[in-house]
Design an enzyme around this catalytic site. Sequence first.
Site, mmCIF file in Angstrom:
data_model
loop_
_atom_site.group_PDB
_atom_site.id
_atom_site.type_symbol
_atom_site.label_atom_id
_atom_site.label_comp_id
_atom_site.label_asym_id
_atom_site.label_seq_id
_atom_site.Cartn_x
_atom_site.Cartn_y
_atom_site.Cartn_z
ATOM 1 N N THR A 190 47.563 52.700 37.847
ATOM 2 C CA THR A 190 46.421 51.829 38.108
ATOM 3 C C THR A 190 45.937 52.129 39.521
ATOM 4 O OG1 THR A 190 47.811 50.103 39.013
ATOM 5 C CG2 THR A 190 47.377 49.997 36.659
ATOM 6 N N GLU A 336 45.880 49.786 31.579
ATOM 7 C CA GLU A 336 46.991 49.318 30.732
ATOM 8 C C GLU A 336 46.648 49.273 29.248
ATOM 9 O OE1 GLU A 336 46.020 48.059 33.564
ATOM 10 O OE2 GLU A 336 47.684 47.298 34.766
ATOM 11 N N LYS A 445 41.490 28.627 44.415
ATOM 12 C CA LYS A 445 42.074 27.417 43.826
ATOM 13 C C LYS A 445 41.880 26.262 44.797
ATOM 14 C CE LYS A 445 45.081 30.481 41.370
ATOM 15 N NZ LYS A 445 44.998 31.781 42.052
ATOM 16 N N TRP A 450 39.385 25.708 39.804
ATOM 17 C CA TRP A 450 39.147 27.113 40.099
ATOM 18 C C TRP A 450 37.677 27.376 40.438
ATOM 19 C CZ3 TRP A 450 42.140 30.466 35.932
ATOM 20 C CH2 TRP A 450 43.520 30.299 36.139
HETATM 21 P P1 ADP Z 1 42.413 48.518 38.511
HETATM 22 O O1 ADP Z 1 43.004 47.426 37.657
HETATM 23 O O2 ADP Z 1 43.436 49.157 39.370
HETATM 24 O O3 ADP Z 1 41.152 48.118 39.222
HETATM 25 P P2 ADP Z 1 41.341 49.719 36.141
HETATM 26 O O4 ADP Z 1 40.480 50.892 36.119
HETATM 27 O O5 ADP Z 1 42.419 49.635 35.143
HETATM 28 O O6 ADP Z 1 41.977 49.700 37.542
HETATM 29 O O7 ADP Z 1 40.434 48.469 36.113
HETATM 30 C C1 ADP Z 1 40.553 47.445 35.188
HETATM 31 C C2 ADP Z 1 39.808 46.241 35.664
HETATM 32 O O8 ADP Z 1 38.448 46.557 35.923
HETATM 33 C C3 ADP Z 1 39.750 45.132 34.650
HETATM 34 O O9 ADP Z 1 40.911 44.347 34.654
HETATM 35 C C4 ADP Z 1 38.532 44.358 35.102
HETATM 36 O O10 ADP Z 1 38.840 43.478 36.155
HETATM 37 C C5 ADP Z 1 37.639 45.433 35.632
HETATM 38 N N1 ADP Z 1 36.646 45.794 34.614
HETATM 39 C C6 ADP Z 1 36.710 46.772 33.701
HETATM 40 N N2 ADP Z 1 35.607 46.787 32.929
HETATM 41 C C7 ADP Z 1 34.815 45.781 33.371
HETATM 42 C C8 ADP Z 1 33.541 45.273 32.992
HETATM 43 N N3 ADP Z 1 32.836 45.802 32.008
HETATM 44 N N4 ADP Z 1 33.052 44.219 33.686
HETATM 45 C C9 ADP Z 1 33.740 43.659 34.697
HETATM 46 N N5 ADP Z 1 34.941 44.100 35.116
HETATM 47 C C10 ADP Z 1 35.484 45.147 34.449
#
Ligand code: ADP
Length: 546
Positions: A190, A336, A445, A450
């Site tokens: 990640t 993930e 919070k 929230w």
């Molecule tokens: P990281 O978690 O390290 O940033 P990832 O590439 O796995 O790397 O990113 C996943 C995260 O990106 C998601 O959990 C979400 O928060 C965000 N994300 C992915 N797609 C979208 C989307 N279409 N709109 C908003 N947030 C998104």
Amino acid sequence: MLGLMQDRPLLISSLLDHAARNHAGSRIVSARPDGSLVRHSWPEIAARAAQLAHALAARGVQRGERIATLAWNEHHHLEAYYGISAMGAVLHTVNPRLFPGQIAFILADAEDTHLLVDPTLLAGAAALADQLPPSLRAIIVMGSEADIPADCPLRGRFELLAQESLIAGQPTQFDWPELDERSASSLCYTSGTTGEPKGVLYSHRSTVIHAISTLQKDCFAIGAADVVMPVVPMFHVNAWGIPYSAAAAGASLVLPGAKLDPASLHRLIEEEGVTFSAGVPTIWTALLNWLRAEPGRRFAAPPRLVVGGTALPTAINAGFLKEYGVSILHAWGMTEISPLGTTNARKPENAGWDEDRFLDYARKQGRPLFGVELRIRDGAGAEIPHDGTAFGELEVRGPWAAAAYFNRPGDAAFTADGWFRTGDVVTMDELGCIEIVDRAKDVIKSGGEWISSITLENLIMGHPAVQEAAVIAMAHPKWDERPLLLVQPKPGMAPTAEEILAYYEGKVAKWWIPDAVEFVESLPHTATGKLWKADLKTRYKGRVAG
Ligand code: ADP
């Protein structure tokens, strides 16, 4: 009673075999740094992948051994994708935009034995030479001997090889092993937006099922006649699995290399007849702005786009559709979950909505693909009502979702009853469509309630003097946490805190309005271009409200 069907394993080698055997007419086009293009067919890629596997096997590479890549979207990388996984080793894609310390950390964590490096990234790898882990036996430059400078500092310290010399003369057929389909195939960390990078170890089975599933009409909708350009990098979540789905479909691939500027992308789309592409909003925002500044430039045949990674701004979606006839599908996913989870394609309930109403709705991240189960629970663990207003943390279960992190047993992201906690805070509406309102770690919070930092950020982006903004929590003696707004003003503008905060009035509940505003010159971003809130939280740690 068991069914009487053949139990053939789902393997990455079968994707390559399928494309090579049945789709020789499709093409793989790679852009070189100088803009010239290299062309291959699927059978040629399969032959070169087999040669790479033979070369690695001759070097003693065993099943399950991790082989890292530091590369862009181009054909050597595609050959590594297939050759390494198909022989039973594990392809570990590394994001070259990570901070050097993070790259060294994940190479050591994965215990990679070989590192394949694009020639343009060799200097960066050399700068890391002192931090490279002892597990590393050789560095393979993804090109010819001429791509390795005589004074390369890695010489003498590591075995330094050129991929072209390594594979030359190797057999072009490999009798791919019939692996257990649950065997590890690739590893991706990640990007560490919310902490240390964590490794996600995909299997052959998860990769193949994800690939087939993404081909469906409400997702990529790719067929053999499509020309597919993944702008999403092959170094992050396997370019959303596109190298695999394209093979399953027998489609052509256009691999844009390192140059992702609007002019280069537009040229590839037009010259190669790209029909489908995928990328993060930043890429498409830049392309839209570039097109607008170049009157007369259009698309001969507008491609379809899938956009995700961060929220899709409605203005970008509307601009592409109305001005250029390009339709965008908004998708959500994560490292993930391989990564595809949801897409916002129309359903019978909103099929009849007019363009503007649907464009507004398309800001939401969508509904699950078959195979993805969603569960949303509030802070007390109860499932939230699907009314589009209540929010809670999103959890996922399915055959292409991770069950654990590599080398990190017992991580709290996995629940005892088998779900993965995404860390995304979402609402779900009556149509089963989710909308991300925040990351669990970033939600503020305040007095047990929230506040969505993302909602506050998106709103203030509408203020004419705001270039970019971030909202983080600061400690408060009575309310636990209160929002602090960090604003980078547009060049030449100097708004006051009062003007900025007044903008929220009438747009959010009074208690959501931030307690303070700080003006900053710039905001930090992660390697994948997201606001780096972990860094901001460290910087403003001592800040107390009230
Ligand atoms: P990281 O978690 O390290 O940033 P990832 O590439 O796995 O790397 O990113 C996943 C995260 O990106 C998601 O959990 C979400 O928060 C965000 N994300 C992915 N797609 C979208 C989307 N279409 N709109 C908003 N947030 C998104």
